[in-house]
Structure formats: C-alpha cells, structure tokens
Write a protein that holds these residues in place. Structure first.
Motif, PDB file in Angstrom:
ATOM      1  N   PRO B 123       0.817  -1.218   0.000  1.00  0.00           N
ATOM      2  CA  PRO B 123       0.000   0.000   0.000  1.00  0.00           C
ATOM      3  C   PRO B 123       0.855   1.274   0.000  1.00  0.00           C
ATOM      4  O   PRO B 123       0.396   2.323  -0.439  1.00  0.00           O
ATOM      5  N   ASP B 124       2.088   1.201   0.476  1.00  0.00           N
ATOM      6  CA  ASP B 124       2.916   2.392   0.579  1.00  0.00           C
ATOM      7  C   ASP B 124       4.091   2.433  -0.402  1.00  0.00           C
ATOM      8  O   ASP B 124       4.898   3.341  -0.356  1.00  0.00           O
ATOM      9  N   GLU B 139       2.207  22.032  -7.181  1.00  0.00           N
ATOM     10  CA  GLU B 139       0.971  21.779  -7.910  1.00  0.00           C
ATOM     11  C   GLU B 139       1.244  21.491  -9.388  1.00  0.00           C
ATOM     12  O   GLU B 139       0.345  21.615 -10.213  1.00  0.00           O
ATOM     13  N   ASP B 141       1.576  18.808 -10.992  1.00  0.00           N
ATOM     14  CA  ASP B 141       0.792  17.752 -11.624  1.00  0.00           C
ATOM     15  C   ASP B 141      -0.702  18.013 -11.611  1.00  0.00           C
ATOM     16  O   ASP B 141      -1.440  17.352 -12.320  1.00  0.00           O
ATOM     17  N   SER B 142      -1.169  18.981 -10.826  1.00  0.00           N
ATOM     18  CA  SER B 142      -2.607  19.265 -10.855  1.00  0.00           C
ATOM     19  C   SER B 142      -2.886  20.655 -11.410  1.00  0.00           C
ATOM     20  O   SER B 142      -4.015  21.123 -11.374  1.00  0.00           O
ATOM     21  N   ARG B 175       6.084   5.540   1.029  1.00  0.00           N
ATOM     22  CA  ARG B 175       5.513   6.366   2.100  1.00  0.00           C
ATOM     23  C   ARG B 175       5.813   5.750   3.462  1.00  0.00           C
ATOM     24  O   ARG B 175       5.514   4.586   3.710  1.00  0.00           O
ATOM     25  N   HIS B 177       5.204   5.948   7.604  1.00  0.00           N
ATOM     26  CA  HIS B 177       4.242   6.480   8.579  1.00  0.00           C
ATOM     27  C   HIS B 177       4.928   6.666   9.919  1.00  0.00           C
ATOM     28  O   HIS B 177       5.650   5.794  10.380  1.00  0.00           O
ATOM     29  N   GLU B 180       0.759   9.967  13.324  1.00  0.00           N
ATOM     30  CA  GLU B 180      -0.218  10.572  12.421  1.00  0.00           C
ATOM     31  C   GLU B 180       0.454  11.304  11.258  1.00  0.00           C
ATOM     32  O   GLU B 180      -0.223  11.851  10.405  1.00  0.00           O
ATOM     33  N   GLU B 215       3.607  15.095   5.520  1.00  0.00           N
ATOM     34  CA  GLU B 215       2.225  15.484   5.812  1.00  0.00           C
ATOM     35  C   GLU B 215       1.900  15.207   7.270  1.00  0.00           C
ATOM     36  O   GLU B 215       2.161  14.105   7.773  1.00  0.00           O
ATOM     37  N   LYS B 217      -1.416  16.185   9.731  1.00  0.00           N
ATOM     38  CA  LYS B 217      -2.717  16.845   9.900  1.00  0.00           C
ATOM     39  C   LYS B 217      -2.950  17.869   8.785  1.00  0.00           C
ATOM     40  O   LYS B 217      -3.010  17.505   7.630  1.00  0.00           O
ATOM     41  N   ASN B 291      -3.738  23.910   5.649  1.00  0.00           N
ATOM     42  CA  ASN B 291      -5.139  23.833   5.259  1.00  0.00           C
ATOM     43  C   ASN B 291      -6.053  23.456   6.429  1.00  0.00           C
ATOM     44  O   ASN B 291      -6.703  22.434   6.429  1.00  0.00           O
ATOM     45  N   GLY B 293      -9.293  23.531   8.204  1.00  0.00           N
ATOM     46  CA  GLY B 293     -10.705  23.869   8.016  1.00  0.00           C
ATOM     47  C   GLY B 293     -10.929  24.772   6.823  1.00  0.00           C
ATOM     48  O   GLY B 293     -10.712  24.363   5.688  1.00  0.00           O
ATOM     49  N   ASP B 294     -11.318  25.996   7.090  1.00  0.00           N
ATOM     50  CA  ASP B 294     -11.723  26.878   5.994  1.00  0.00           C
ATOM     51  C   ASP B 294     -10.571  27.696   5.406  1.00  0.00           C
ATOM     52  O   ASP B 294     -10.747  28.390   4.423  1.00  0.00           O
TER      53      ASP B 294
END
Lengths: 143, 466
Positions: B123-124, B139, B141-142, B175, B177, B180, B215, B217, B291, B293-294
């Motif tokens: 998976p990683d 960004e 790639d997006s 990846r 871990h 968190e 990464e 939270k 990032n 919340g808002d």
C-alpha cells in the motif's frame, strides 16, 4: 425571556430537522463483526477514507466503501469525520485522480449494500445509519 | 535512460511472471464496478489584458494570448482533459490522460499528459513506468485541473520557470508512517522533449528527480531537486552558435599574425559556454500548504540554474484563501527574478579593424595584388570581419537579455464560487509589474510596448470535473 424563547425555537427547529432522516441520520463507521479492529479515532477514519492510510492501525489492509455521491449520509459522514464539505471532498479526490495518485473508495447505493460487503470481508470498512447496525457488523467509530 | 527502461522491464517481467509475490494483497470486493473508469475535467475561460502591445500567456508553450493577438482571449486559460483509468488487478493499474489546450503552433491538438503503468507493491510502495508530470512545483501535476485548485491559474511568475513539464521514464514512491504524520519519498529517472513557439525544440536527457513530502494533519511540506541534461535547438539559436564556430574557422588562418588577440578561441568558448547542448539544468525548491478547516495558505520558493544561455532564476509565491460556505475569496503575491549575467562582452572588436587591415594587405600583396588595390580590399575585409563579430555579439546579448526578460512581480485577488459539487466559477484579477525593462512573461511584444509599466489581467472561468 427572549433567550428562553430562542432556545425553545431552536429546539423546535432541531426537532423538525430530525424528523427528516436526511438531516439527522446517525452515521456510524462499521467493520465486520469478525474484524480484530475494535475502535478507531475520527482522524484514523478520515485518513483511511482519504487514502492517506492503507492499513488498519495494528495491521490488515483496509478497503473503504463509500455511499452514493449525492446521499445525505455521505455528506454527514465526511462533514463529521473530515470537517470538509462534499465539494471539498470532490476537489480533494479530483486532485488525486487527475494526478494519478489515487482512486476514491468504491461506491455502493445503500447502507444495506455497505453492510453486505462489510460482513463478507474483514478488510472492508464502511459507514451506515446506526439504525441499520446488526450482529454482522461492529461499530468502530460513532459521533 | 535505456538502462532505466531495462531495469523497469526486468521488474515488470518478474512481477508478471511470478504472479504477485509480496504485492498488496486484498480480497476482491465485488461492487460490480468496471475495471475501467473514464473521467474528465475542463476549464472554460475568458482572459482580458490591459496591455495591447503584447500577449499575456499562461504557459511558455502558447504561441499567442490576450492583449495584442486578441482581447479577450478564450484559449489561454481554457482546456479540456479526458482520463482513462484501468485497474487490472489489485496491484497493477494504468492511466492515460489526454489534454487539449493552446499549443506552440496555435492549434489545440490533444497532447498525452499522462500515460503510465503503476505497480503497487505494497500500500505504501509503488513504481510507475511511462509518462508522468515532472513535479518541479507542488501543484505541477494538478495545475491543469482548475477545479482542484483555489486559484484560477497557478502563479505565472513561478510556474513558467521550468521549460519541460513531463517525464518519460520510471519513478518509485515510498511512504513512511510516523504516528499521524507521513513522509513520502519519490525518485524518478527519465527524459522528455517538446516543441516551443518560435521554432525551438527542448530536449532533456538523464533526468533525475527526488521529492520529499511530509504530511501532518493540516500541514504539508515539500522539498525537491531535479536535474536534467538540457538541449535547446532550432534555427534562432543554431544560427548564432554555428555563426561563432564559422567565425572561429574563418579567422584561424590570420590568428598567428594577430599576436595576443585570440579571436577563434574566444568564439569557440562563447559557443561552448552558452549553447544548450546536453547542459546541466537543475532546479530545487521548497513548498508549504496549511489547510486547517476553511483556511488554505500556500507558499513556494524555487530556484533554477543552468549551464547555458538559459537564465538562472528564482521564483516564489504565497497565496491564501478563506472559505465562507460556497465562496472562497483568495489573494496572493508572486515574483520571478533573474540571478545570472544578462550580457557578455563577446568577441573583442576594439582596434580589431586596424590590426587586421595590414595582415590582410600583406596576404593579398603576397598573392600578387597591386599594393593600392590590396589596401582597399583589406580594409573592406577587416570591416567585414568586425561586422560579423558585432552581429554575433548582438545576437548573443539579445539571447542573454531574454534571461532577464521574465522578471516580474505580481499580486492577485480572486474569488472561487462552488456552484455545484463538480463545478466552480472563478473571477481573478492580476496586477503584473514587469521589472528591469523586461518583456516580463509576455510574448509577441510590439514596438509600442511601454517598459516597466503595470499590466492588469482580468479572467473569468468555469471549472468542471466529470
């Protein structure tokens, strides 16, 4: 007095909304009754459904299952677990999809479909209405 | 490159030949979904520029844009993309993405943006073989999928920095871990090539990339390093460097008589120093996204260095948006500056004519030309050589001057409105301040273009995914 009236009014509105299942479905996260997983935090559930974590804490591949895109239970699940709106989740997955980084969870139509998949496979994790919970599944997160 | 492909082929053969030892094992889940998924995205936009004597473009691949050629322009922020995903087994998947947008030749001929096979060993841990976007920026790639970003377009100052945006090769990603938090390390090898407006051709070989993504939270931090051997060919640059080499060959016979003036060596050195033939080009950068919340706050800093006429440049941007229900106002600052020399003295021409004339005269007299005629012919020949040298120096400095030509500062304000779950509307205003008499990131610059004057860009866009 005015405050009390507002309070009553608030209760009334809340009651009215809860009469509509769309607004007050009590979403719970479930795995198979045979799964060794007993409980998950909201953050762990969020990471599993956003593809950031592939395994259950303590091992075992996790296969998250989504409900239908426009369903109220799906919106409620993501709002409660990830604090993100349906549009934000859509944008999040679009980014991963169109950059080849990941694919969103597979989708099924109803809580009954989720339950069927969860009970048949200890790797599957899904969310359903609390009212749909039975002995084949186990609640690992609830609000 | 070829050894990388061989390695990949061996891995693929092992994986396919031996079933899936050690691969991501999972019991199939029958949701009656197809193995294939066809999806798409697009942006329909109108872009208006306040500068009528130059074209605003959003990518260095665009032949023309808003302002001079047309205003408003419907094509520089618009595109459509289709993507086919195939999940062959739990560990083998493939993707093809085709995009149509304005090209170097002004057409909208579709281009293959992504085409790769992905082997998900665990998976990683995965390996991809084929074409991926070259992730020079966070960004990268997006950047083409408008719906996935807060802004209408990535900051042009920064995202124009890298001349090549794809990588054909192999990349591996792992990846880790840590509670968190997670750390994803990506390494890639490969190359790519592309046609650019104006008849030049960019080609990168021996590309190597390393990317680290942390990464935790609401926080994402990224650092990367890319190095390639870059070649830039085509009439405009070839004429100049072939000219220097021809000049060196031409003056070689008279060089011994010139004493300490070393013309041919200087000419060859200039061609060698500045010509982009397998020259090392590198870029490195750091970026951060926060990032909670808002809020979405994002910033990046990237520097590119090159051992050819291509500029050494540094670019950065910061952008912040705040979500209020379905509406996200945002604002940003960005800049690009040039760190390398933008001129060169070139071939020495001072006093050259006076030195060459007697040498040529002597040669002509020796060949039997009458003395008076020889002197006149020699003067003309010397003037010709000096003229050639000045033309070459002029061409070189024009090319080097282009290095500074992308210097600019910008500030941006905009608003994103999520009108439906898969559609947004955006309105963005950019205030661009070209620096140091440069053309900034504009193209098709006309004589009436006023230097160092602010230019305003207004664009409206509809983004969708399906």
């Amino acid at each position: 007095m005015a405050t009390f009236k507002n309070y009553l009014h608030g209760l009334f509105v809340l009651g009215a909304l809860c009469a509509l299942p769309a607004f007050c479905a009590d979403v719970v996260v479930v795995v198979s009754a045979k799964s060794p997983v007993s409980t998950l935090t909201a953050d762990q559930v969020s990471q599993l459904f956003l593809g950031k974590l592939a395994n259950f804490p303590g091992g075992g591949v996790a296969i998250p299952i989504d409900q239908a895109e426009s369903s109220a239970i799906r919106d409620e699940f993501y709002t409660k677990v990830t604090s993100k709106t349906a549009a934000q989740i859509k944008a999040y997955w679009s980014k991963l999809i169109f950059t080849g980084k990941g694919q969103p969870p597979k989708e099924v139509k109803s809580s009954a479909d989720v339950k069927r998949l969860v009970s048949a496979n200890p790797n599957v994790i899904g969310y359903i209405d609390r009212a749909a919970v039975d002995a084949t599944v186990k609640i690992v997160w609830s609000h | 490159m070829s050894s990388a492909w061989r390695g990949a082929a061996i891995i693929a053969a092992l994986v396919i030949g031996h079933g899936s030892p050690g691969l991501a094992q999972e019991t199939p889940v029958d949701t009656k979904e197809s193995m294939f998924a066809l999806r798409g995205f697009g942006t329909l936009a109108l872009t208006n520029s306040s500068e009528k004597n130059a074209d605003f473009i959003t990518s260095t691949y665009q032949k023309n844009g808003a302002g001079y050629t047309r205003n408003p322009d419907y094509g520089i922020d618009s595109r459509i993309g289709l993507q086919l995903d195939a999940k062959f087994t739990s560990w083998l998947s493939g993707v093809i993405q085709v995009d149509s947008e304005r090209q170097f030749n002004g057409t909208y001929r579709p281009n293959i943006e992504w085409a790769n096979l992905r082997f998900q060993f665990t998976p990683d841990f995965s390996i991809r073989i084929g074409r991926v976007a070259l992730p020079v920026f966070m960004e990268s790639d997006s950047r083409k999928v408008g719906y996935t970003n807060t802004w209408l377009r990535p900051p042009v100052d920064a995202y124009s920095l890298c001349p090549l945006t794809s990588n054909d090769g192999v990349d591996a990603s792992y990846r880790f871990h840590m509670g968190e938090a997670s750390l994803t390390l990506q390494g890639a090898v490969g190359g790519n090539s592309a046609s650019r407006p104006g008849g030049t051709w960019f080609k990168a070989r021996n590309g190597k990339l390393i990317n680290a993504l942390f990464e935790y939270k609401d926080l994402t931090i990224r650092a990367n390093y890319v190095t390639q051997q870059m070649s830039i060919t085509g009439a405009p640059v070839d004429v100049l460097f072939n000219g220097y080499r021809a000049f060196a060959a031409g003056v070689a016979p008279v060089e011994p008589a010139l004493g300490d003036t070393v013309l041919s060596t200087t000419a060859l050195d200039l061609a060698q120093t500045y010509e982009a033939k397998d020259k090392k080009t590198s870029s490195y950068g750091v970026g951060i996204i926060w990032n909670p919340g808002d809020w979405i706050v994002q910033g990046e800093w990237v520097r590119r260095t090159s051992r050819c006429f291509l500029a050494d440049q540094t670019a950065w941007y910061v952008n912040a948006g705040y979500r209020i229900h379905e509406v996200t106002p945002y604002a940003g600052l960005s800049a690009v500056k040039c760190d390398s020399q933008t001129s060169n003295a070139g071939l020495p021409t001072a006093g050259l004519a006076a030195k060459l004339t007697p040498i040529f005269t002597a040669m002509l007299v020796q060949q039997g030309m009458p003395a008076a005629q020889a002197a006149a012919t020699a003067t003309a020949m010397a003037a010709g050589v000096v003229g050639n040298a000045l033309t070459l120096n002029g061409g070189l400095n024009q090319l080097l001057g282009l290095k500074a030509s992308e210097e600019q500062h910008s500030w941006t304000v905009g608003i994103r409105w999520d009108v439906a779950k898969n559609i947004d509307l955006k309105l963005q205003y950019d205030h661009i301040l070209p620096q140091r008499d440069s053309n900034s990131t504009f193209t098709n610059v006309q004589p009436g273009f006023q230097r160092n004057r602010a230019i305003n860009i207004v664009a409206a866009a509809l983004d969708f995914v399906f």
